[in-house]
Enzyme design. Structure first.
Site, PDB file in Angstrom:
ATOM      1  N   GLN A   1       0.830  -1.195   0.000  1.00 13.23           N
ATOM      2  CA  GLN A   1       0.000   0.000   0.000  1.00 13.23           C
ATOM      3  C   GLN A   1       0.864   1.244   0.000  1.00 13.23           C
ATOM      4  O   GLN A   1       2.015   1.220   0.424  1.00 13.23           O
ATOM      5  CB  GLN A   1      -0.971   0.011   1.175  1.00 13.23           C
ATOM      6  CG  GLN A   1      -0.332   0.152   2.534  1.00 13.23           C
ATOM      7  CD  GLN A   1      -1.349  -0.047   3.648  1.00 13.23           C
ATOM      8  OE1 GLN A   1      -2.203  -0.924   3.576  1.00 13.23           O
ATOM      9  NE2 GLN A   1      -1.242   0.749   4.689  1.00 13.23           N
ATOM     10  N   GLY A   2       0.267   2.301  -0.521  1.00 15.01           N
ATOM     11  CA  GLY A   2       0.930   3.586  -0.554  1.00 15.01           C
ATOM     12  C   GLY A   2      -0.088   4.682  -0.328  1.00 15.01           C
ATOM     13  O   GLY A   2      -1.301   4.459  -0.410  1.00 15.01           O
ATOM     14  N   TYR A   3       0.416   5.872  -0.073  1.00 11.92           N
ATOM     15  CA  TYR A   3      -0.447   6.999   0.261  1.00 11.92           C
ATOM     16  C   TYR A   3      -0.318   8.108  -0.773  1.00 11.92           C
ATOM     17  O   TYR A   3       0.781   8.559  -1.080  1.00 11.92           O
ATOM     18  CB  TYR A   3      -0.120   7.519   1.671  1.00 11.92           C
ATOM     19  CG  TYR A   3      -0.565   6.529   2.700  1.00 11.92           C
ATOM     20  CD1 TYR A   3      -1.835   6.616   3.255  1.00 11.92           C
ATOM     21  CD2 TYR A   3       0.238   5.462   3.080  1.00 11.92           C
ATOM     22  CE1 TYR A   3      -2.281   5.673   4.180  1.00 11.92           C
ATOM     23  CE2 TYR A   3      -0.196   4.520   3.992  1.00 11.92           C
ATOM     24  CZ  TYR A   3      -1.454   4.635   4.542  1.00 11.92           C
ATOM     25  OH  TYR A   3      -1.898   3.696   5.441  1.00 11.92           O
ATOM     26  N   LEU A   4      -1.481   8.522  -1.299  1.00 12.02           N
ATOM     27  CA  LEU A   4      -1.555   9.648  -2.222  1.00 12.02           C
ATOM     28  C   LEU A   4      -1.652  10.955  -1.451  1.00 12.02           C
ATOM     29  O   LEU A   4      -1.242  11.998  -1.937  1.00 12.02           O
ATOM     30  CB  LEU A   4      -2.774   9.517  -3.138  1.00 12.02           C
ATOM     31  CG  LEU A   4      -2.777   8.327  -4.088  1.00 12.02           C
ATOM     32  CD1 LEU A   4      -4.137   8.200  -4.757  1.00 12.02           C
ATOM     33  CD2 LEU A   4      -1.673   8.463  -5.113  1.00 12.02           C
TER      34      LEU A   4
ATOM     35  N   ALA B   1       3.706   8.220  -1.934  1.00 16.30           N
ATOM     36  CA  ALA B   1       4.882   8.556  -1.129  1.00 16.30           C
ATOM     37  C   ALA B   1       5.688   7.296  -0.847  1.00 16.30           C
ATOM     38  O   ALA B   1       5.147   6.188  -0.792  1.00 16.30           O
ATOM     39  CB  ALA B   1       4.431   9.210   0.177  1.00 16.30           C
TER      40      ALA B   1
END
Length: 155
Positions: free
Chosen positions: A27-30, A81
């Site tokens: 998972q990643g964060y926008l 990120a």
């Protein structure tokens, strides 16, 4: 709108592993804003975008929608990120509740956390022997915080 109500704990032993079911998560964060986070997650070939509000006590609003896998892969590669959050998630039943245990990899390698979802903020739960310190209110242990300040090496 769904509401997520959960408690988080550090895991102190591997006793939970008996009968645990596993899935892999990237998972990643926008968006890592003060009022909301926007997350892209791939779990064993299925992709979602999730928007979560700021946590108030134990609860926060959560909006989650499936998205095409190629879109999620492109967003993780090009827009999110760094570092990405990589972990194996296990599901374990204890005293009538399903606990999730996240075993982190990459820059958060060594960190193992358990979460339990509650029906309401006042609900009490029977804590398993393998959980230790509660970190529900410690912002360092939010997945979104682990991007900017990894807690690897058994922190």
């Amino acid at each position: 709108m769904a509401v997520e109500i959960e408690r988080k704990f550090l895991v102190t032993s591997g006793q939970w592993r008996v009968g645990a079911r596993a899935c892999n998560i990237r998972q990643g964060y926008l968006c890592l804003g003060m009022g909301a986070t926007v997350r892209i997650r791939i779990t064993d070939g299925t992709a979602f975008i999730t928007v979560k509000s700021k946590t108030e006590g134990l609860a926060r609003a959560e909006f989650e929608y499936p998205i095409p896998l190629p879109d999620a892969e492109a967003m993780l590669e090009n827009l999110c990120a760094r570092p990405l959050i990589e972990k194996t998630r296990y599901a374990v039943e204890h005293a009538g509740k399903v606990w999730t245990i996240d075993v982190f990899e990459g820059e958060n390698d060594g960190l193992v956390m358990a979460e339990v979802e509650l029906n309401g903020p006042e609900e009490t739960v029977d804590l398993p022997d393998w959980v230790g310190e509660e970190v529900t209110y410690d912002p360092r242990y939010r997945n979104s915080s682990l991007v900017n300040a990894p807690l690897g090496n058994g922190m």
